[in-house]
Design a protein around this motif. Structure first.
Motif, PDB file in Angstrom:
ATOM      1  N   PRO A  92       4.748   3.697   3.812  1.00  0.00           N
ATOM      2  CA  PRO A  92       4.899   4.159   5.193  1.00  0.00           C
ATOM      3  C   PRO A  92       3.558   4.601   5.792  1.00  0.00           C
ATOM      4  O   PRO A  92       2.775   5.282   5.152  1.00  0.00           O
ATOM      5  CB  PRO A  92       5.862   5.353   5.065  1.00  0.00           C
ATOM      6  N   GLN A  93       3.302   4.186   7.011  1.00  0.00           N
ATOM      7  CA  GLN A  93       2.096   4.497   7.781  1.00  0.00           C
ATOM      8  C   GLN A  93       0.808   3.917   7.178  1.00  0.00           C
ATOM      9  O   GLN A  93      -0.245   4.065   7.782  1.00  0.00           O
ATOM     10  CB  GLN A  93       1.903   6.006   8.008  1.00  0.00           C
ATOM     11  N   ALA A  94       0.831   3.311   6.001  1.00  0.00           N
ATOM     12  CA  ALA A  94      -0.390   2.756   5.401  1.00  0.00           C
ATOM     13  C   ALA A  94      -0.067   1.582   4.486  1.00  0.00           C
ATOM     14  O   ALA A  94      -0.361   1.608   3.295  1.00  0.00           O
ATOM     15  CB  ALA A  94      -1.133   3.839   4.637  1.00  0.00           C
ATOM     16  N   PRO A  95       0.571   0.511   5.014  1.00  0.00           N
ATOM     17  CA  PRO A  95       0.908  -0.632   4.165  1.00  0.00           C
ATOM     18  C   PRO A  95      -0.342  -1.198   3.491  1.00  0.00           C
ATOM     19  O   PRO A  95      -1.437  -1.161   4.050  1.00  0.00           O
ATOM     20  CB  PRO A  95       1.499  -1.651   5.143  1.00  0.00           C
ATOM     21  N   ILE A  96      -0.156  -1.700   2.273  1.00  0.00           N
ATOM     22  CA  ILE A  96      -1.263  -2.254   1.494  1.00  0.00           C
ATOM     23  C   ILE A  96      -1.049  -3.764   1.368  1.00  0.00           C
ATOM     24  O   ILE A  96      -0.094  -4.206   0.731  1.00  0.00           O
ATOM     25  CB  ILE A  96      -1.323  -1.619   0.094  1.00  0.00           C
ATOM     26  N   ALA A  97      -1.937  -4.547   1.981  1.00  0.00           N
ATOM     27  CA  ALA A  97      -1.863  -6.007   1.882  1.00  0.00           C
ATOM     28  C   ALA A  97      -2.455  -6.428   0.544  1.00  0.00           C
ATOM     29  O   ALA A  97      -3.614  -6.154   0.255  1.00  0.00           O
ATOM     30  CB  ALA A  97      -2.615  -6.645   3.031  1.00  0.00           C
ATOM     31  N   LEU A  98      -1.645  -7.061  -0.292  1.00  0.00           N
ATOM     32  CA  LEU A  98      -2.132  -7.540  -1.584  1.00  0.00           C
ATOM     33  C   LEU A  98      -2.720  -8.936  -1.496  1.00  0.00           C
ATOM     34  O   LEU A  98      -3.584  -9.297  -2.288  1.00  0.00           O
ATOM     35  CB  LEU A  98      -1.017  -7.532  -2.622  1.00  0.00           C
TER      36      LEU A  98
END
Length: 170
Positions: free
Chosen positions: A110-116
């Motif tokens: 939430p509020q800081a998605p991490i693109a892998l």
């Protein structure tokens, strides 16, 4: 978090989870310390848990597959993007992924998605006691360990993992 488990028990638990997820034909990617061990070909340090990535859309199927292999679901109150399973003293931490806008995959923090990745998430198959285990590619493993976590314990693990991974690339 469970205390570190015996390496032999951890290998058995890792193989159990890998076989269950493979048998269910689910996309999954092991990462973290056990994936480092699989890349390096030896036990590198004590592990508190086993880490695996699974698509959120496959959550129910992963639950059925793991339960069928004897894993017990133990959700934690602070679960944000994953959940926990236990088997014979070993803990399996699942982190769920969702499709990204660019066709890649994202950890939906939430509020800081991490693109892998910006495309399909790649994997390699590494052997553990005769079981093929799907792990993140070496490139992704190096990138994920390249910036140590800010906490002392997590940062120390990341630095040890990075050194172990670099030992096979030099």
């Amino acid at each position: 978090m469970e205390p570190p488990v015996d390496p032999a028990a951890g290998r058995k638990a890792l193989a159990s989870a890998a076989v269950a997820l493979d048998a269910a034909d689910l996309d999954h990617w092991f990462f973290g310390g056990w994936a480092v061990d699989l890349w390096v070909g030896r036990h590198t340090r004590p592990h508190d848990d086993i880490d695996v990535l699974v698509m959120r859309r496959d959550e129910a199927a992963a639950d059925r597959a793991l339960a069928g292999a004897g894993w017990v679901h133990r959700p934690m109150p602070d679960d944000l993007v994953g959940t926990t399973y236990v088997l014979d003293g070993s803990e399996l931490q699942i982190t769920f992924l969702v499709p990204g806008d660019d066709g890649g995959v994202v950890v939906p923090v939430p509020q800081a998605p991490i693109a892998l990745s910006t495309g399909p998430l790649a994997y390699a198959v590494r052997d553990l006691d005769g079981v093929g285990v799907r792990v993140l590619t070496l490139e992704l493993m190096l990138a994920s360990k390249g910036v140590p976590r800010p906490d002392e314990l997590g940062g120390a693990k990341d630095r040890a993992d990075l050194a172990a991974l670099r030992s096979i690339t030099t």
